[in-house]
Design a protein around this motif. Structure first.
Motif, PDB file in Angstrom:
ATOM      1  N   ARG A   1       0.825  -1.205   0.000  1.00 40.65           N
ATOM      2  CA  ARG A   1       0.000   0.000   0.000  1.00 40.65           C
ATOM      3  C   ARG A   1       0.862   1.258   0.000  1.00 40.65           C
ATOM      4  O   ARG A   1       0.577   2.231  -0.704  1.00 40.65           O
ATOM      5  CB  ARG A   1      -0.917  -0.015   1.225  1.00 40.65           C
ATOM      6  CG  ARG A   1      -1.846   1.170   1.307  1.00 40.65           C
ATOM      7  CD  ARG A   1      -2.807   1.009   2.474  1.00 40.65           C
ATOM      8  NE  ARG A   1      -3.640   2.191   2.601  1.00 40.65           N
ATOM      9  CZ  ARG A   1      -3.295   3.267   3.288  1.00 40.65           C
ATOM     10  NH1 ARG A   1      -2.130   3.307   3.905  1.00 40.65           N
ATOM     11  NH2 ARG A   1      -4.091   4.303   3.360  1.00 40.65           N
TER      12      ARG A   1
ATOM     13  N   ARG B   1       2.265   2.005  -3.384  1.00 42.70           N
ATOM     14  CA  ARG B   1       1.261   2.620  -4.256  1.00 42.70           C
ATOM     15  C   ARG B   1       1.063   4.096  -3.907  1.00 42.70           C
ATOM     16  O   ARG B   1       0.822   4.918  -4.787  1.00 42.70           O
ATOM     17  CB  ARG B   1      -0.062   1.872  -4.136  1.00 42.70           C
ATOM     18  CG  ARG B   1       0.013   0.439  -4.645  1.00 42.70           C
ATOM     19  CD  ARG B   1      -1.350  -0.195  -4.615  1.00 42.70           C
ATOM     20  NE  ARG B   1      -1.269  -1.624  -4.876  1.00 42.70           N
ATOM     21  CZ  ARG B   1      -2.327  -2.403  -5.054  1.00 42.70           C
ATOM     22  NH1 ARG B   1      -3.541  -1.881  -4.996  1.00 42.70           N
ATOM     23  NH2 ARG B   1      -2.191  -3.694  -5.271  1.00 42.70           N
ATOM     24  N   GLU B   2       1.130   4.422  -2.610  1.00 41.42           N
ATOM     25  CA  GLU B   2       1.006   5.820  -2.210  1.00 41.42           C
ATOM     26  C   GLU B   2       2.135   6.669  -2.796  1.00 41.42           C
ATOM     27  O   GLU B   2       1.974   7.879  -2.973  1.00 41.42           O
ATOM     28  CB  GLU B   2       1.007   5.936  -0.686  1.00 41.42           C
ATOM     29  CG  GLU B   2      -0.283   5.448  -0.039  1.00 41.42           C
ATOM     30  CD  GLU B   2      -0.239   5.552   1.470  1.00 41.42           C
ATOM     31  OE1 GLU B   2       0.819   5.924   2.029  1.00 41.42           O
ATOM     32  OE2 GLU B   2      -1.267   5.266   2.112  1.00 41.42           O
TER      33      GLU B   2
ATOM     34  N   SER C   1      -2.010   5.917 -10.072  1.00 39.93           N
ATOM     35  CA  SER C   1      -3.028   6.203  -9.069  1.00 39.93           C
ATOM     36  C   SER C   1      -4.164   5.225  -9.271  1.00 39.93           C
ATOM     37  O   SER C   1      -4.319   4.638 -10.351  1.00 39.93           O
ATOM     38  CB  SER C   1      -3.541   7.643  -9.180  1.00 39.93           C
ATOM     39  OG  SER C   1      -4.304   7.802 -10.360  1.00 39.93           O
ATOM     40  N   ALA C   2      -4.972   5.051  -8.234  1.00 41.57           N
ATOM     41  CA  ALA C   2      -6.078   4.100  -8.332  1.00 41.57           C
ATOM     42  C   ALA C   2      -7.033   4.474  -9.462  1.00 41.57           C
ATOM     43  O   ALA C   2      -7.614   3.603 -10.118  1.00 41.57           O
ATOM     44  CB  ALA C   2      -6.826   4.041  -7.004  1.00 41.57           C
TER      45      ALA C   2
ATOM     46  N   LEU D   1      -7.246  -3.954  -4.714  1.00 38.82           N
ATOM     47  CA  LEU D   1      -7.233  -2.593  -4.184  1.00 38.82           C
ATOM     48  C   LEU D   1      -7.462  -2.551  -2.680  1.00 38.82           C
ATOM     49  O   LEU D   1      -8.171  -3.384  -2.109  1.00 38.82           O
ATOM     50  CB  LEU D   1      -8.307  -1.740  -4.863  1.00 38.82           C
ATOM     51  CG  LEU D   1      -8.181  -1.537  -6.374  1.00 38.82           C
ATOM     52  CD1 LEU D   1      -9.283  -0.617  -6.863  1.00 38.82           C
ATOM     53  CD2 LEU D   1      -6.815  -0.978  -6.738  1.00 38.82           C
TER      54      LEU D   1
ATOM     55  N   ASP E   1      -8.861   2.706   0.648  1.00 40.06           N
ATOM     56  CA  ASP E   1      -8.702   4.098   0.233  1.00 40.06           C
ATOM     57  C   ASP E   1      -8.624   4.216  -1.282  1.00 40.06           C
ATOM     58  O   ASP E   1      -9.082   5.204  -1.873  1.00 40.06           O
ATOM     59  CB  ASP E   1      -7.478   4.738   0.892  1.00 40.06           C
ATOM     60  CG  ASP E   1      -6.193   4.011   0.554  1.00 40.06           C
ATOM     61  OD1 ASP E   1      -6.223   2.779   0.398  1.00 40.06           O
ATOM     62  OD2 ASP E   1      -5.144   4.672   0.463  1.00 40.06           O
ATOM     63  N   GLU E   2      -8.081   3.204  -1.939  1.00 45.15           N
ATOM     64  CA  GLU E   2      -8.014   3.206  -3.396  1.00 45.15           C
ATOM     65  C   GLU E   2      -9.398   3.001  -4.007  1.00 45.15           C
ATOM     66  O   GLU E   2      -9.726   3.586  -5.048  1.00 45.15           O
ATOM     67  CB  GLU E   2      -7.059   2.110  -3.865  1.00 45.15           C
ATOM     68  CG  GLU E   2      -5.623   2.363  -3.434  1.00 45.15           C
ATOM     69  CD  GLU E   2      -4.686   1.222  -3.776  1.00 45.15           C
ATOM     70  OE1 GLU E   2      -3.520   1.500  -4.086  1.00 45.15           O
ATOM     71  OE2 GLU E   2      -5.113   0.050  -3.728  1.00 45.15           O
TER      72      GLU E   2
END
Length: 527
Positions: free
Chosen positions: A32, A35-36, A208-209, A380, A383-384
């Motif tokens: 995670r 990804r951030e 980004s998601a 996912l 938050d995504e």
């Protein structure tokens, strides 16, 4: 259920970093955090091997922490070929120890373990720690310790207990840190990850998601074709986003099935129907199945049994609705679910983790499932999913709706049978809590806020009379992803107002208490 090592459907033209899971409690959090930083990450079980990792053509590889000792019999081992893929490698905690052991470093069991907050002293910044303070806080969780780095490696830092808390070989592009950069207790952890991903791996940090929307629509169309599909719509953000993605992809081939099992929050069923049928014009069948579910649950108090019963009954309702939707002898072949990463990991799927609890949309599925699953959110985090929901135009109130378990209020009636009487009481108590939380402007600040109704009654005094009523437990937590959570410090005057309303408005309640347990050691839900 998908093969745990099958590649995720990565958005096109997106750099990827693979995280290998060695059983650490923070493995999902590493992915995670990556990804951030704007880099797509995929978590794989540690046994997949170098060939499987190479198939994904990642820009970098991260080896996670884990609970084992590198010397223990049967402990997860490192495939040496992983260090020969020609991509940068970062070992974290157990992952660092595996690297040290494989390349000739000195790893030993320390007399004293190092758990929790520690002080990192940087002796040489090198490439990995360049620009960071020479002394900083970090979070440790280990008993084995690296006493000497492998030959040709530079020891960068030490900690309170660890002689070598970070090392690197710029030539080999292999790096190791004993501490956990992914947790908030390591203040400069995200800076270290960004340094590894950007400067060392050369990743284009633009993921980004929201980027996955077009790709998921394409993949859904490829999977479903011109067949019919149904979606179990609960009204939560997960199933709502999954439903809207599939509707965007295949239109009226999708029919959403909303099953009112009698365990929703107050007035929630009507809100779900209005939002999807009236606002988004999604084909929707609403099934009143309260009596059916309560009959199945009669006499059941054990939490896992409740989840399994509810999960199985959900699927049976879906199968019946699929037959009703049949056209030309062909019913729905696919079932959409809002399964998330956290659902999979807590259900013991994905990486061989221990089962904490079964989720109705993962571990609760019957063996004779008649549908092929469509799970567009499986990769996912919560938050995504919210980001994707906002991209799809879901209203803010729906995007930010707090998580709600698929089995509903049944698992919040704790230690006893989920009768209609108890469910109605819990529903009313929860409505008071939510009304006050929203009124105080705290709803968005909380990951979850809800009530629990234990099978306990206590003596009280109301109106000069002795009462024997139920206890309502208030549970409110803050979290980023539900993997860890802290109890929320709600204002005393707010708690007083909530308790006064519950006891004053609900005749059956005479005591209100507050749960101040964090996760770990507790879970967010009681059951």
């Amino acid at each position: 259920m998908a093969d745990e090592s099958a590649p995720l459907d990565v958005p096109r033209n997106t750099d990827e970093v693979v995280v290998l899971d060695y059983g650490g409690q923070y493995s999902q959090l590493i992915a995670r955090r990556v990804r951030e930083c704007g880099v797509f990450s995929e978590l794989l079980p540690n046994h997949v091997g170098a060939e499987e990792v190479a198939r994904r053509k990642p820009k970098g590889l991260i080896l996670s922490g884990g609970p084992s000792s590198v010397y223990a019999k049967g402990a997860p081992a490192l495939d040496p070929a992983l260090l020969e893929l020609g991509i940068p490698v970062l070992g974290i905690c157990y992952g660092m120890q595996l690297v040290a052991q494989a390349l000739g470093g000195d790893v030993q069991s320390a007399e004293v373990g190092e758990f929790g907050r520690s002080t990192l002293t940087v002796k040489e910044s090198g490439r990995l720690l360049e620009g960071l303070p020479l002394e900083q806080a970090c979070w440790m969780s280990h008993r084995d310790t690296v006493y000497a780095p492998p030959p040709g490696f530079t020891a960068l830092a030490s900690s309170t207990v660890s002689p070598v808390a970070a090392f690197e070989s710029v030539e080999k592009a292999i790096y190791g840190i004993q501490f956990h950069p992914e947790v908030v207790h390591t203040p400069f952890g995200q800076d270290i990850l960004k340094k590894f991903l950007g400067d060392i791996c050369g990743c284009d940090m633009t993921w980004s998601a929201a980027n996955i929307v077009d790709d998921q629509i394409r993949l859904i169309r490829e999977q479903i074709g011109d067949r019919k599909v149904i979606c179990g719509l609960s009204g939560g953000v997960d199933s709502s986003v999954a439903a809207l993605l599939v509707h965007r992809a295949v239109g009226d081939q999708l029919t959403c099935v909303f099953v009112d099992h009698g365990m929703m929050r107050k007035n929630e069923g009507d809100q779900v129907v209005k939002t999807f049928r009236d606002t988004f014009k999604v084909p929707l069948v609403a099934v009143d199945a309260e009596t059916r579910f309560l009959d199945k649950l009669r006499g059941t108090s054990e939490p896992e049994a409740k989840r399994k019963i509810i999960g199985t009954e959900f699927i049976r309702v879906f199968e019946e609705e699929a037959l009703k939707l049949a056209s030309g002898g062909e019913g729905a072949k696919y079932l959409v679910q809002g399964t998330l990463y956290s659902d999979v990991i807590e259900s013991g799927g994905g990486t061989g983790a221990a089962t904490i609890k079964s989720h109705h949309n993962v571990g609760g599925l019957p063996d004779d499932l008649q549908f092929e699953l469509v799970e567009p959110l499986r990769a996912l985090f919560k938050d995504e999913v919210r980001a994707v929901g906002a991209e799809l135009g879901l209203p803010e109130r729906l995007v930010w709706r707090q998580p709600f378990p698929g089995p509903g209020l049944a698992i919040r009636v704790v230690g006893g049978e989920a009768t209609k009487e108890r469910l109605d009481l819990l529903r009313d108590a929860d409505a008071i809590l939510q009304d006050e939380i929203r009124g105080a402007g705290l709803y968005r600040d909380l990951w979850q806020s809800f009530c629990v109704l234990p099978d306990v009654r206590t003596v009280g005094v109301q109106g000069d009379e002795r009462t024997y009523g139920y206890v309502v437990v208030i549970r409110a937590v803050t979290s980023d992803d539900a993997m860890t959570a802290d109890w929320a410090r709600l204002p005393y005057d707010l708690l007083e107002q909530i308790a006064a309303r519950m006891i004053g408005e609900l005749r059956e309640v005479n005591r209100v208490v507050l749960d101040i347990t964090s996760k770990p050691p507790g879970t967010i839900e009681w059951e």
